[in-house]
Motif scaffolding. Sequence first.
Motif, PDB file in Angstrom:
ATOM      1  N   ARG B 184       0.828  -1.211   0.000  1.00  0.00           N
ATOM      2  CA  ARG B 184       0.000   0.000   0.000  1.00  0.00           C
ATOM      3  C   ARG B 184       0.862   1.262   0.000  1.00  0.00           C
ATOM      4  NH1 ARG B 184      -4.427  -2.446   4.264  1.00  0.00           N
ATOM      5  NH2 ARG B 184      -6.180  -2.582   2.814  1.00  0.00           N
ATOM      6  N   ALA B 185       1.888   1.226   0.812  1.00  0.00           N
ATOM      7  CA  ALA B 185       2.748   2.404   0.892  1.00  0.00           C
ATOM      8  C   ALA B 185       3.399   2.697  -0.465  1.00  0.00           C
ATOM      9  CB  ALA B 185       3.801   2.181   1.968  1.00  0.00           C
ATOM     10  N   ARG B 186       3.837   1.663  -1.143  1.00  0.00           N
ATOM     11  CA  ARG B 186       4.495   1.880  -2.436  1.00  0.00           C
ATOM     12  C   ARG B 186       3.512   2.351  -3.495  1.00  0.00           C
ATOM     13  NH1 ARG B 186       8.866  -3.085  -2.983  1.00  0.00           N
ATOM     14  NH2 ARG B 186       9.932  -2.619  -1.016  1.00  0.00           N
ATOM     15  N   ILE B 187       2.304   1.846  -3.417  1.00  0.00           N
ATOM     16  CA  ILE B 187       1.307   2.300  -4.392  1.00  0.00           C
ATOM     17  C   ILE B 187       0.999   3.783  -4.167  1.00  0.00           C
ATOM     18  CG2 ILE B 187      -1.127   2.080  -5.038  1.00  0.00           C
ATOM     19  CD1 ILE B 187      -0.802  -0.977  -4.634  1.00  0.00           C
ATOM     20  N   ARG B 188       0.815   4.132  -2.954  1.00  0.00           N
ATOM     21  CA  ARG B 188       0.553   5.543  -2.660  1.00  0.00           C
ATOM     22  C   ARG B 188       1.731   6.410  -3.111  1.00  0.00           C
ATOM     23  NH1 ARG B 188      -3.707   6.627   1.056  1.00  0.00           N
ATOM     24  NH2 ARG B 188      -2.725   8.628   1.558  1.00  0.00           N
ATOM     25  N   GLU B 190       3.746   5.760  -5.533  1.00  0.00           N
ATOM     26  CA  GLU B 190       3.730   5.815  -6.997  1.00  0.00           C
ATOM     27  C   GLU B 190       2.681   6.802  -7.499  1.00  0.00           C
ATOM     28  OE1 GLU B 190       5.530   4.460  -9.386  1.00  0.00           O
ATOM     29  OE2 GLU B 190       6.904   3.479  -8.001  1.00  0.00           O
ATOM     30  N   LEU B 191       1.570   6.818  -6.825  1.00  0.00           N
ATOM     31  CA  LEU B 191       0.497   7.708  -7.284  1.00  0.00           C
ATOM     32  C   LEU B 191       0.850   9.172  -7.008  1.00  0.00           C
ATOM     33  CD1 LEU B 191      -2.651   5.678  -6.145  1.00  0.00           C
ATOM     34  CD2 LEU B 191      -1.632   5.824  -8.422  1.00  0.00           C
ATOM     35  N   GLY B 192       1.520   9.388  -5.903  1.00  0.00           N
ATOM     36  CA  GLY B 192       2.029  10.725  -5.611  1.00  0.00           C
ATOM     37  C   GLY B 192       0.995  11.823  -5.718  1.00  0.00           C
ATOM     38  N   SER B 193       1.288  12.796  -6.533  1.00  0.00           N
ATOM     39  CA  SER B 193       0.448  13.980  -6.667  1.00  0.00           C
ATOM     40  C   SER B 193      -0.917  13.647  -7.235  1.00  0.00           C
ATOM     41  CB  SER B 193       1.146  15.004  -7.569  1.00  0.00           C
ATOM     42  OG  SER B 193       1.433  14.400  -8.814  1.00  0.00           O
ATOM     43  N   MET B 194      -0.975  12.585  -7.974  1.00  0.00           N
ATOM     44  CA  MET B 194      -2.258  12.150  -8.528  1.00  0.00           C
ATOM     45  C   MET B 194      -3.246  11.828  -7.407  1.00  0.00           C
ATOM     46  SD  MET B 194      -2.741   8.993 -11.060  1.00  0.00           S
ATOM     47  CE  MET B 194      -4.108   8.861 -12.141  1.00  0.00           C
ATOM     48  N   LEU B 195      -2.711  11.282  -6.362  1.00  0.00           N
ATOM     49  CA  LEU B 195      -3.545  10.945  -5.222  1.00  0.00           C
ATOM     50  C   LEU B 195      -4.091  12.204  -4.564  1.00  0.00           C
ATOM     51  CD1 LEU B 195      -4.423   8.337  -3.797  1.00  0.00           C
ATOM     52  CD2 LEU B 195      -2.510   8.624  -2.235  1.00  0.00           C
ATOM     53  N   GLU B 196      -3.301  13.239  -4.572  1.00  0.00           N
ATOM     54  CA  GLU B 196      -3.758  14.509  -4.012  1.00  0.00           C
ATOM     55  C   GLU B 196      -4.917  15.056  -4.827  1.00  0.00           C
ATOM     56  OE1 GLU B 196      -0.352  17.026  -3.874  1.00  0.00           O
ATOM     57  OE2 GLU B 196       0.764  15.660  -2.578  1.00  0.00           O
ATOM     58  N   GLU B 197      -4.850  14.953  -6.132  1.00  0.00           N
ATOM     59  CA  GLU B 197      -5.938  15.391  -6.992  1.00  0.00           C
ATOM     60  C   GLU B 197      -7.217  14.623  -6.676  1.00  0.00           C
ATOM     61  OE1 GLU B 197      -6.023  17.569  -9.667  1.00  0.00           O
ATOM     62  OE2 GLU B 197      -4.021  18.302  -9.125  1.00  0.00           O
ATOM     63  N   PHE B 198      -7.002  13.351  -6.413  1.00  0.00           N
ATOM     64  CA  PHE B 198      -8.123  12.461  -6.171  1.00  0.00           C
ATOM     65  C   PHE B 198      -8.817  12.812  -4.867  1.00  0.00           C
ATOM     66  CE2 PHE B 198      -9.824   8.247  -4.873  1.00  0.00           C
ATOM     67  CZ  PHE B 198     -10.646   8.031  -5.963  1.00  0.00           C
ATOM     68  N   GLU B 199      -8.024  13.297  -3.894  1.00  0.00           N
ATOM     69  CA  GLU B 199      -8.601  13.631  -2.602  1.00  0.00           C
ATOM     70  C   GLU B 199      -9.447  14.875  -2.741  1.00  0.00           C
ATOM     71  OE1 GLU B 199      -5.098  14.068  -0.348  1.00  0.00           O
ATOM     72  OE2 GLU B 199      -4.822  11.918  -0.026  1.00  0.00           O
TER      73      GLU B 199
END
Lengths: 383, 199
Positions: B184-188, B190-199
């Motif tokens: 999970r940590a590695r996936i997060r 990898e997603l990086g800034s994309m995850l921030e957009e998603f939030e």
Amino acid sequence: MSCPDFEKLMLYLDGELDEEDLRIVREHLEDCEECRRILATQSRLEESWRNDFRFPEGSEFRRMEDRIFGRVHGRRGWRSMIPVAAGIIAVLLGVKLILTGNPSLDRVSSTAAEWTKDYTMEDTRVGVPGRTGEHSGPEAPGPAPESPEETAEQPLEEHEELVEEMIVDHDGTGDAATRSLVDETSVMRQQVASDVTEDMESSGSFAYGGGVLRGSAQVEQDEIPSAHDSSVFAEEAAGLIGQTPQEEAGERWETGTAADDTALIRSAEVVPDMTGVTTSESDRYLSEGLEEVEAQDETVCFEEELVSCPPEYFNRTDDGCVALVFDGEGMPDSLTAVLLDSLSPGWRDYIKPVFMDTVMVVPLADLNEILRYGGGVPAETTE
Amino acid sequence: MLLGVLLMTAMAEDNPDIDLLERARDGDRDAFGELFRKYEKRVFRVARRMCGSDDEAWDITQDAFIRAMEAMDRFDPRYRFFTWMYRITANLAINHARKRKRRSEVHFEESYSAEGQQVTRAQLSDRAATEQLTEAVGRALEKLSPSLRAVFVLRVDQQLSYSEIAESLDIAIGTVMSRLNRARARIREELGSMLEEFE
């Protein structure tokens, strides 16, 4: 209160926390927006990924179902056929052996006396390259077999004498006994011009390179000879030959050609075909065969006969005699191997270097003895 | 021999799937059909998640059922049948993934980097953002080692409990927890800034 680490949050998300940790995390989440955000993001991320899946059409699963079942049971079905196929092959081999005149146990117990009576030098000449198409074939009656009882009564002295007569070196240059035997065939010897053909006629058998062995049907097929018997046999054989294998091979190869040698092999393979042919016929075949060898000096001169004759006849006679052909490594050729598999299943344990480049025509009754003790005949090679 | 028969009989009574499998192995087409339909989607799905292509997933699915029938005698009755199927499937998928990684690691790295840059900072609708995110998760998953990926797939996609995952992969629960956390940590990451957009 400090935030729980990411792993603990994930345990909470997965419902894997114990009671105590669960209570603590819940209390923390009521006051920590950051942790709630992490959990919400992770939960949404995973849910989105989980829901983003499309299965292939159901028909593809049904095809896969059929394919798997077919593969498993198709393969099992094939495997289950192995014993059946093996049984069929065994039965066919058995029928084949019966139809091709496999001598019965009674017949293989022929004695040395019978052997010498029915396989004189004149008779053996029929084994010289000839016309297999004209021979009487495997149906031709062979010498009448003697009973095992009669065989057992054969005196040892007589046996030894007969052995002396029967074991002859391939070029007729052995001791007195050998020469005496060769003298009896002097008429035939005069017909022979080449060293190759001399080898065949003087031996009274069919030899290629290695020792020539014929006769000695004293021992029953399954009877293991005593040490004395085998040593006597070996001594006699060695004395008769009177030369080292190397010397013999050297002499012979000085005059012989490779083509001749191949012809010898072929002639030996044809031997069993000719056992039903009369002496006069055999003389004619001998002359024609020799002329053919001399005229062409090619190995192909007997190819047609070999092809036209069923291979099982090459190695077996109606008279309880088999031809064994060994290659340069002392291993039997394919036909011989089949024969040995059926007659002497333990032959692989007995096989010896002395059989290298050797063709032997031996009574079936002596087969096991020959394999076990190397035939009592010194080794010879074609080097 | 007798012991084996008795053991299999007891297993069949306790676990109807073993009974189906045994009958299927003996040539009962209906039993095989019932068993296959019960597990086909789970097996295919794990295989597809682990390998990333339908073709490989079909191969793994096929091999998994064949292996199950051929290795039925080695089934340990202490385990549950479905975890055994998961184990067979996961092991096959891990082997596939390892082979595939050796074949195409360079190619994957290049394509992923390019696509990752295209996604970030894009003005996407919520639905489009979700699609992009799941695709990115898939790509990040491919970058994980097969053993980490297997734990993640069994937990997130199949929603197995930790003990079930441990049983399926024949590893300790502590190992499940640590692997899952790392995945999970590695996936997060990898997603990086994309995850921030998603939030």
